[in-house]
Scaffold this motif. Structure first.
Motif, PDB file in Angstrom:
ATOM      1  N   ARG A  32     -40.985  -7.809  59.130  1.00 55.10           N
ATOM      2  CA  ARG A  32     -41.981  -8.660  59.641  1.00 55.10           C
ATOM      3  C   ARG A  32     -42.883  -9.127  58.588  1.00 55.10           C
ATOM      4  O   ARG A  32     -43.284 -10.384  58.429  1.00 55.10           O
ATOM      5  CB  ARG A  32     -42.958  -7.831  60.692  1.00 55.10           C
ATOM      6  N   HIS A  33     -43.051  -8.438  57.346  1.00 47.50           N
ATOM      7  CA  HIS A  33     -43.876  -8.573  56.322  1.00 47.50           C
ATOM      8  C   HIS A  33     -43.278  -9.821  55.462  1.00 47.50           C
ATOM      9  O   HIS A  33     -43.518 -10.883  54.922  1.00 47.50           O
ATOM     10  CB  HIS A  33     -44.256  -7.638  55.514  1.00 47.50           C
ATOM     11  N   ARG A  34     -41.732  -9.804  55.351  1.00 46.82           N
ATOM     12  CA  ARG A  34     -41.203 -10.742  54.313  1.00 46.82           C
ATOM     13  C   ARG A  34     -41.001 -12.049  55.278  1.00 46.82           C
ATOM     14  O   ARG A  34     -41.211 -13.080  54.644  1.00 46.82           O
ATOM     15  CB  ARG A  34     -39.671 -10.053  54.433  1.00 46.82           C
ATOM     16  N   LEU A  35     -40.896 -12.065  56.662  1.00 46.97           N
ATOM     17  CA  LEU A  35     -40.976 -13.327  57.262  1.00 46.97           C
ATOM     18  C   LEU A  35     -42.252 -13.937  57.460  1.00 46.97           C
ATOM     19  O   LEU A  35     -42.168 -15.153  57.344  1.00 46.97           O
ATOM     20  CB  LEU A  35     -40.516 -12.971  58.780  1.00 46.97           C
ATOM     21  N   ARG A  36     -43.150 -13.087  57.340  1.00 43.35           N
ATOM     22  CA  ARG A  36     -44.584 -13.831  57.526  1.00 43.35           C
ATOM     23  C   ARG A  36     -44.941 -14.053  56.059  1.00 43.35           C
ATOM     24  O   ARG A  36     -45.814 -15.318  56.043  1.00 43.35           O
ATOM     25  CB  ARG A  36     -45.744 -12.852  58.263  1.00 43.35           C
ATOM     26  N   ASN A  37     -44.761 -13.494  55.042  1.00 44.85           N
ATOM     27  CA  ASN A  37     -45.249 -13.578  53.920  1.00 44.85           C
ATOM     28  C   ASN A  37     -44.371 -14.069  52.656  1.00 44.85           C
ATOM     29  O   ASN A  37     -44.618 -14.066  51.411  1.00 44.85           O
ATOM     30  CB  ASN A  37     -46.181 -12.378  53.466  1.00 44.85           C
ATOM     31  N   GLY A  38     -43.224 -14.221  52.944  1.00 49.14           N
ATOM     32  CA  GLY A  38     -42.143 -14.858  52.079  1.00 49.14           C
ATOM     33  C   GLY A  38     -42.675 -15.930  51.343  1.00 49.14           C
ATOM     34  O   GLY A  38     -43.173 -16.763  51.752  1.00 49.14           O
ATOM     35  N   PRO A  39     -41.958 -15.966  50.085  1.00 50.40           N
ATOM     36  CA  PRO A  39     -42.466 -17.233  49.222  1.00 50.40           C
ATOM     37  C   PRO A  39     -41.840 -18.537  49.658  1.00 50.40           C
ATOM     38  O   PRO A  39     -42.817 -19.333  49.136  1.00 50.40           O
ATOM     39  CB  PRO A  39     -41.835 -16.831  47.881  1.00 50.40           C
ATOM     40  N   ARG A  40     -40.940 -18.447  50.465  1.00 51.54           N
ATOM     41  CA  ARG A  40     -40.394 -19.893  50.758  1.00 51.54           C
ATOM     42  C   ARG A  40     -40.366 -20.964  49.884  1.00 51.54           C
ATOM     43  O   ARG A  40     -41.408 -21.973  50.140  1.00 51.54           O
ATOM     44  CB  ARG A  40     -40.999 -20.184  52.219  1.00 51.54           C
ATOM     45  N   ALA A  41     -39.828 -20.688  48.820  1.00 51.55           N
ATOM     46  CA  ALA A  41     -39.816 -21.691  47.511  1.00 51.55           C
ATOM     47  C   ALA A  41     -39.437 -23.178  48.017  1.00 51.55           C
ATOM     48  O   ALA A  41     -38.386 -23.264  48.546  1.00 51.55           O
ATOM     49  CB  ALA A  41     -39.045 -21.182  46.385  1.00 51.55           C
TER      50      ALA A  41
END
Length: 342
Positions: A32-41
């Motif tokens: 959940r944390h990765r989906l919400r806060n991923g860097p999405r470069a």
């Protein structure tokens, strides 16, 4: 994720799933944390992600190929982004249709490379830059939805209609890569693959969330080559039973079926045993295109002569869906480029 999925993942949640609930809760929180806060470069290329909600085979790779074909028919130059399961690489690698096969790149990139250039690396942004250098103007990312490492212009999630999401639990208690409620907001559309009712619950959730739902199935290419033949079928994919059923539907007499773990690296001894057993059964061998990619470079005498490879393609119920997905991704990319988000 390689290896053989535990059978309890695909059964109603019981004691094993409940025992793993604490570990699953921790995994779900991290996802959940990765989906919400991923860097999405952001990258200077349109990106379509073909992902799935669970581990295991849902049909992502043939969908990716279908989108690449649609993009090429529209005058675009597509390329693929792939992590390369089991890839042994020290830096991003480009595998092109006209380049010698690099077995260390993994099976999926070798299969994809027959249709468009493939950038193989866990660093999706670096892979996108490699595709740009090669002249590509749309990147089709095979998997990688949950990693949230790169900005996506359209994310389509593939759900298998026969297996669905299994027991509905998150790893390791079940096959989900993250909770459904955490994944759905980041999807642009859903694709129900094949026949069955196991995906109905997900489809209802997607409809309530206002996500477009598409349907498709796979069909074998040149099935007449197998009709009436005695075959020993083997496969190391997410759900081998689907492949065996496809071979039977082509009219073949499957005298024996051997299932191996997903992405299984076949040893020479295993290949020789398969050949010996097939000869004893007076049968030929048949496998998937993905398995065949892992067998490339094998110098075992006689293998090529007795091995059949069943190629498949995705057929959308609405044949214009791939084109619309590509158009949506290009439009979204155009908007973020105007906004200076590349």
């Amino acid at each position: 994720m390689g290896g053989k999925a535990p059978p309890f993942w695909w059964q109603p949640a019981g004691g094993k799933a409940l025992a793993l609930a604490p570990a699953a809760a921790l995994y779900a929180a991290i996802a959940r944390h990765r989906l919400r806060n991923g860097p999405r470069a952001p990258v200077d290329i349109a990106v379509v992600c073909v992902g799935n909600l669970t581990v295991g085979g849902s049909g992502k790779t043939p969908v990716s190929i279908g989108l690449a074909k649609a993009a090429a028919a529209m005058g675009l130059k597509p390329g693929f982004l792939s992590r390369g399961h089991g890839a042994r690489l020290s830096r991003p690698l480009l595998v092109a249709p006209d380049s010698p096969p690099v077995v260390s790149a993994g099976d999926e990139p070798l299969l994809l490379a027959g249709h468009a250039p493939v950038a193989v690396t866990p660093d999706r942004a670096a892979g996108a830059r490699l595709l740009i250098e090669h002249g590509c103007d749309i990147a089709i990312m095979d998997d990688g939805f949950q990693s949230a490492r790169i900005r996506m212009d359209h994310a389509i999630l593939v759900v298998d209609a026969l297996f669905g999401i299994g027991n509905g639990r998150v790893l390791p208690a079940g096959p989900l890569r993250a909770a459904i409620a955490d994944q759905m907001p980041y999807a642009d559309s859903i694709l129900r693959m094949g026949q069955g009712s196991a995906a109905d619950g997900v489809i209802r959730l997607a409809a309530r969330a206002g996500k477009p739902v598409h349907t498709a199935s796979v069909r074998p290419l040149e099935p007449e080559r197998l009709a009436g033949r005695r075959l020993l079928a083997f496969a190391g994919i997410g759900h081998p039973v689907k492949f065996f059923d496809t071979v039977r539907a082509a009219g073949a007499d499957v005298v024996q079926a051997r299932a191996f773990p997903d992405h299984h690296p076949y040893s020479e001894a295993e290949i020789r045993r398969l050949m010996e057993d097939a000869r004893g059964l007076r049968a030929a061998l048949v496998t998937t295109a993905k398995d065949a990619a892992r067998l490339r470079g094998s110098a075992i005498p006689g293998l090529d002569e007795m091995l059949e490879v069943l190629e498949i393609e995705v057929v959308f119920d609405d044949p214009h869906v791939p084109e619309r997905i590509v158009e949506a991704a290009m439009a979204a990319y155009g908007r973020r480029k105007l906004a200076g988000r590349t």
